[in-house]
Design a protein around this motif. Structure first.
Motif, PDB file in Angstrom:
ATOM      1  N   ILE A 178      22.147  60.417  35.375  1.00 40.98           N
ATOM      2  CA  ILE A 178      22.221  61.576  34.494  1.00 40.98           C
ATOM      3  C   ILE A 178      21.754  61.090  33.128  1.00 40.98           C
ATOM      4  N   GLU A 179      20.752  61.713  32.572  1.00 43.62           N
ATOM      5  CA  GLU A 179      20.238  61.297  31.264  1.00 43.62           C
ATOM      6  C   GLU A 179      19.911  62.556  30.461  1.00 43.62           C
ATOM      7  N   GLN A 180      20.687  62.776  29.405  1.00 40.83           N
ATOM      8  CA  GLN A 180      20.590  64.030  28.672  1.00 40.83           C
ATOM      9  C   GLN A 180      20.541  63.795  27.164  1.00 40.83           C
ATOM     10  N   VAL A 181      19.842  64.690  26.487  1.00 41.20           N
ATOM     11  CA  VAL A 181      19.783  64.676  25.031  1.00 41.20           C
ATOM     12  C   VAL A 181      20.435  65.961  24.523  1.00 41.20           C
ATOM     13  N   VAL A 182      21.137  65.851  23.398  1.00 45.06           N
ATOM     14  CA  VAL A 182      21.747  67.026  22.784  1.00 45.06           C
ATOM     15  C   VAL A 182      20.709  67.716  21.910  1.00 45.06           C
ATOM     16  N   GLN A 183      20.525  69.006  22.141  1.00 46.14           N
ATOM     17  CA  GLN A 183      19.537  69.769  21.386  1.00 46.14           C
ATOM     18  C   GLN A 183      20.179  70.953  20.671  1.00 46.14           C
ATOM     19  N   ASN A 184      19.648  71.256  19.515  1.00 47.25           N
ATOM     20  CA  ASN A 184      20.031  72.443  18.772  1.00 47.25           C
ATOM     21  C   ASN A 184      19.466  73.667  19.470  1.00 47.25           C
ATOM     22  N   SER A 185      20.280  74.677  19.719  1.00 46.08           N
ATOM     23  CA  SER A 185      19.813  75.852  20.447  1.00 46.08           C
ATOM     24  C   SER A 185      18.698  76.570  19.692  1.00 46.08           C
ATOM     25  N   ALA A 186      18.741  76.550  18.374  1.00 45.74           N
ATOM     26  CA  ALA A 186      17.675  77.193  17.596  1.00 45.74           C
ATOM     27  C   ALA A 186      16.354  76.475  17.784  1.00 45.74           C
ATOM     28  N   THR A 187      16.391  75.134  17.732  1.00 46.37           N
ATOM     29  CA  THR A 187      15.169  74.330  17.949  1.00 46.37           C
ATOM     30  C   THR A 187      14.672  74.500  19.360  1.00 46.37           C
ATOM     31  N   SER A 188      15.601  74.511  20.327  1.00 40.72           N
ATOM     32  CA  SER A 188      15.217  74.658  21.722  1.00 40.72           C
ATOM     33  C   SER A 188      14.539  75.995  21.957  1.00 40.72           C
ATOM     34  N   ALA A 246      20.739  70.511  35.329  1.00 38.47           N
ATOM     35  CA  ALA A 246      20.072  69.435  36.063  1.00 38.47           C
ATOM     36  C   ALA A 246      20.359  68.112  35.348  1.00 38.47           C
ATOM     37  N   PRO A 247      20.295  66.999  36.064  1.00 38.01           N
ATOM     38  CA  PRO A 247      20.681  65.709  35.469  1.00 38.01           C
ATOM     39  C   PRO A 247      19.810  65.242  34.307  1.00 38.01           C
ATOM     40  N   ARG A 248      18.625  65.824  34.150  1.00 39.67           N
ATOM     41  CA  ARG A 248      17.782  65.462  33.011  1.00 39.67           C
ATOM     42  C   ARG A 248      17.601  66.643  32.047  1.00 39.67           C
ATOM     43  N   ASP A 249      18.337  67.712  32.238  1.00 40.95           N
ATOM     44  CA  ASP A 249      18.275  68.839  31.322  1.00 40.95           C
ATOM     45  C   ASP A 249      18.961  68.495  30.007  1.00 40.95           C
ATOM     46  N   PRO A 250      18.489  69.046  28.898  1.00 40.45           N
ATOM     47  CA  PRO A 250      19.183  68.824  27.625  1.00 40.45           C
ATOM     48  C   PRO A 250      20.514  69.564  27.579  1.00 40.45           C
ATOM     49  N   ILE A 251      21.404  69.068  26.734  1.00 37.48           N
ATOM     50  CA  ILE A 251      22.656  69.758  26.437  1.00 37.48           C
ATOM     51  C   ILE A 251      22.390  70.588  25.194  1.00 37.48           C
ATOM     52  N   VAL A 252      22.193  71.873  25.373  1.00 40.12           N
ATOM     53  CA  VAL A 252      21.775  72.753  24.281  1.00 40.12           C
ATOM     54  C   VAL A 252      23.008  73.423  23.677  1.00 40.12           C
ATOM     55  N   MET A 253      23.244  73.175  22.396  1.00 39.49           N
ATOM     56  CA  MET A 253      24.408  73.706  21.707  1.00 39.49           C
ATOM     57  C   MET A 253      24.008  74.314  20.367  1.00 39.49           C
ATOM     58  N   GLU A 254      24.834  75.207  19.887  1.00 37.63           N
ATOM     59  CA  GLU A 254      24.544  75.904  18.634  1.00 37.63           C
ATOM     60  C   GLU A 254      25.032  75.146  17.417  1.00 37.63           C
ATOM     61  N   ASP A 255      26.161  74.412  17.566  1.00 41.73           N
ATOM     62  CA  ASP A 255      26.823  73.876  16.385  1.00 41.73           C
ATOM     63  C   ASP A 255      27.418  72.508  16.681  1.00 41.73           C
ATOM     64  N   GLU A 256      27.062  71.492  15.897  1.00 45.01           N
ATOM     65  CA  GLU A 256      27.643  70.160  16.051  1.00 45.01           C
ATOM     66  C   GLU A 256      29.144  70.166  15.788  1.00 45.01           C
ATOM     67  N   ALA A 257      29.603  71.113  14.986  1.00 39.62           N
ATOM     68  CA  ALA A 257      31.023  71.190  14.638  1.00 39.62           C
ATOM     69  C   ALA A 257      31.891  71.536  15.845  1.00 39.62           C
ATOM     70  N   ARG A 305      25.750  64.330  18.138  1.00 37.95           N
ATOM     71  CA  ARG A 305      24.951  65.121  17.218  1.00 37.95           C
ATOM     72  C   ARG A 305      23.608  65.442  17.863  1.00 37.95           C
ATOM     73  N   PHE A 306      22.911  66.409  17.288  1.00 40.77           N
ATOM     74  CA  PHE A 306      21.600  66.771  17.818  1.00 40.77           C
ATOM     75  C   PHE A 306      20.689  65.547  17.802  1.00 40.77           C
ATOM     76  N   GLY A 307      20.055  65.290  18.944  1.00 42.78           N
ATOM     77  CA  GLY A 307      19.194  64.124  19.085  1.00 42.78           C
ATOM     78  C   GLY A 307      19.845  62.953  19.782  1.00 42.78           C
ATOM     79  N   ASP A 308      21.181  62.967  19.900  1.00 47.30           N
ATOM     80  CA  ASP A 308      21.878  61.893  20.606  1.00 47.30           C
ATOM     81  C   ASP A 308      21.617  61.991  22.110  1.00 47.30           C
ATOM     82  N   THR A 309      21.673  60.845  22.776  1.00 46.67           N
ATOM     83  CA  THR A 309      21.416  60.797  24.215  1.00 46.67           C
ATOM     84  C   THR A 309      22.561  60.108  24.947  1.00 46.67           C
ATOM     85  N   VAL A 310      22.776  60.505  26.184  1.00 47.00           N
ATOM     86  CA  VAL A 310      23.762  59.871  27.042  1.00 47.00           C
ATOM     87  C   VAL A 310      23.127  59.609  28.407  1.00 47.00           C
ATOM     88  N   ARG A 311      23.454  58.478  28.991  1.00 48.08           N
ATOM     89  CA  ARG A 311      22.987  58.118  30.333  1.00 48.08           C
ATOM     90  C   ARG A 311      24.202  57.666  31.138  1.00 48.08           C
TER      91      ARG A 311
END
Length: 343
Positions: free
Chosen positions: A328-338, A122-133, A307-313
């Motif tokens: 579209i407005e999303q924040v990058v989240q760590n999958s473990a934190t999520s 969804a356009p406001r869902d976070p981008i959930v990822m495991e690794d910034e690398a 990086r985790f916590g960054d946002t894009v619009r």
């Protein structure tokens, strides 16, 4: 006409018609449950949707406040998502940064890959990822949704099949791309779920900004609350949408609901690489492009990937400054934190 899909607990959501100013909506699910259903029977359904849109503008229909945060991507899942690379300037820069020669055919034969279409964000869902690398990157794009297109369709037939236009954040994992491409079999893990704008718009609604194949307005990208890109989607687009659609349909039909993307919107500056907005340019629609320019000009990239916590619009406004598709407005989240938050 503007259409949206509201989250209602089902996979495909509920179809609604949204007002031109994006403030109100009226329910359209009594006509057809979801947008895919409307696309499957477009010729019959569209007059009824247009009547709802007209009634909504005139205030003659029941309506409710439209909240972009309640919207899913217009198609929460699709039969097909094929993303082109219509802005060859972008491809040329990326290859130049790694000292790779660009074949001349890239200017005459579109690049295109088939992305995952079973679970859009969804356009406001976070981008959930495991690794910034993994090299998390956004890609601001324009996309169209088409009706049925026969195999071998002409460019003119492809143009007639365009039903809706929307924006895209084609999330890319730059750290995983080289190894996947080296296998010679294309993207998969490096292209996770994309997100689309809250609202999909009929071409007629875009007025003279839409010329039948290109959308001539700036694509506005903000990164961590600051202007990052405002490249014009109608400039430096080597292949327009009818050309991309015809390319996709060269050997197989496209079914109603197929989404075709433009690829990262990218503009040159005086014939050369673009510049950041702060330096008088139009900026960029992805981080990879500014990194390639830094590599070309400074010998190496300086700007990190997300990086985790960054946002894009990502948004597009009309000539009066009003949002066309919502944002579209999303924040990058760590999958473990999520996972911990959900628990």
């Amino acid at each position: 006409m503007k259409l949206a899909t509201l989250k209602d607990g089902t996979r495909d959501g509920k179809l609604v018609v949204v007002s031109r100013d994006l403030t109100r909506y009226t329910d359209a699910s009594f006509l057809v449950a979801n947008l895919q259903g409307a696309l499957d029977d477009w010729a019959r359904i569209v007059p009824h949707l247009e009547a709802l849109a007209e009634g909504l503008e005139h205030g003659s229909l029941p309506s409710e406040r439209f909240h972009e945060s309640a919207a899913h991507s217009p198609l929460p899942r699709a039969y097909q998502w094929a993303d082109g690379s219509a802005y060859v300037n972008h491809v040329e820069l990326v290859r130049r940064a790694r000292n790779a020669e660009m074949p001349a055919t890239f200017w005459t034969d579109p690049l295109m890959y088939q992305g995952g279409s079973d679970s859009f964000l969804a356009p406001r869902d976070p981008i959930v990822m495991e690794d910034e690398a993994w090299g998390i990157d956004m890609e601001g794009e324009v996309a169209v949704i088409v009706d049925d297109v026969r195999a071998g369709a002409s460019v003119e037939e492809a143009s007639d099949a365009i039903r809706l236009v929307m924006l895209v954040n084609d999330v890319s994992l730059r750290g995983l791309i080289p190894a996947e491409l080296a296998k010679g079999f294309g993207f998969f893990q490096s292209k996770p779920s994309s997100a689309f704008s809250p609202v999909a718009v009929t071409p007629e609604e875009l007025g003279d900004a839409w010329d039948g194949g290109k959308l001539h307005l700036p694509l506005l990208v903000e990164y961590n609350g600051k202007p990052f890109g405002c490249a014009n989607a109608g400039v430096d687009m080597t292949f327009d949408f009818p050309t991309l659609i015809a390319h996709a349909a060269k050997t197989r039909p496209l079914v109603a609901g197929t989404i075709i993307g433009s690829g990262t919107v990218s503009n040159k500056l005086d014939g050369g690489p673009g510049k950041p907005i702060a330096e008088g340019g139009v900026g960029y629609s992805c981080i990879a492009e500014i990194r390639t320019i830094e590599t070309i000009q400074q010998g190496g990239p300086k700007t990190p990937f997300m990086r985790f916590g960054d946002t894009v619009r990502i948004e597009m406004k009309d000539k009066t400054g009003h949002s066309i598709f919502g944002a579209i407005e999303q924040v990058v989240q760590n999958s473990a934190t999520s996972s911990e938050q959900r628990g």
